[in-house]
Design a protein around this motif. Sequence first.
Motif, mmCIF file in Angstrom:
data_model
loop_
_atom_site.group_PDB
_atom_site.id
_atom_site.type_symbol
_atom_site.label_atom_id
_atom_site.label_comp_id
_atom_site.label_asym_id
_atom_site.label_seq_id
_atom_site.Cartn_x
_atom_site.Cartn_y
_atom_site.Cartn_z
ATOM 1 N N ARG A 102 -74.333 19.228 132.987
ATOM 2 C CA ARG A 102 -73.670 20.313 131.980
ATOM 3 C C ARG A 102 -73.439 19.583 130.902
ATOM 4 N N GLN A 103 -73.024 17.817 130.747
ATOM 5 C CA GLN A 103 -73.271 17.439 129.485
ATOM 6 C C GLN A 103 -74.494 16.731 128.372
ATOM 7 N N ARG A 158 -76.100 19.693 127.576
ATOM 8 C CA ARG A 158 -74.943 20.426 125.808
ATOM 9 C C ARG A 158 -74.628 21.437 126.255
ATOM 10 N N LYS A 199 -63.318 28.518 136.143
ATOM 11 C CA LYS A 199 -63.173 27.450 135.392
ATOM 12 C C LYS A 199 -62.262 26.604 135.931
ATOM 13 N N ASP A 252 -72.123 25.155 127.952
ATOM 14 C CA ASP A 252 -70.783 25.007 127.579
ATOM 15 C C ASP A 252 -71.004 26.312 129.103
#
Length: 213
Positions: free
Chosen positions: A127-128, A131, A83, A133
């Motif tokens: 990724r946005q 939506r 990450k 995570d």
Amino acid sequence: MVERPSGTDLTNPSTSRPESPENSDAPDAARRGFLRSVCKLGLAAGAAICLPTLITDTAEAASLSAPRRTLQFVSLHTGEKLKVTYWADGRYLPTALQDVNEMLRDWRTGEQTRMDPKLLDLLFQLRQKLRADQAFQVISGYRSPKTNSMLHASSDGVASKSLHMEGKAIDIDMAGRQLKKIRQAALDLRLGGVGYYPKSSFVHVDTGRVRQW
């Protein structure tokens, strides 16, 4: 920092999830011969370069307006996780880019390259758009010339000059997301090439010219 599974020794032969070949420059080809190999760890030295943001489109600029850009990865071959916030304070972060280079190295040989920061921005926007995570599940990131040549020799579906060798392509999946929706979101972005491999359960994205197969 790349998180490795407890007890994993990447210097010894081990089995891993089979990787399907991919062709970044041609229509979908039949998937052939799952390959198994030895994963060696060979970390390359050298600092990553800070690069300025290159915004060429209003929609792209809007989606990249977040003050921090963070991505998550998990390798389906090694089990490693990362990450990383690769962008903050108006710039790419050298140490973070170096961690990405390590994470997305050729898992067969341990070789690294400088991954294209635009590829990371593409993934951030994907990724946005989804939506999501969840972490991107990585099937293939960088491919060394040796690995690509081996795959090319065993399958018509692997380009001899694959963008994987330039650090400009990645094959991904995402837990809990339909593969066809990942593909459609990538197509909607129109930021590069998009390949769809439902039989092998991954989507290929790259920062080359806009195209699909």
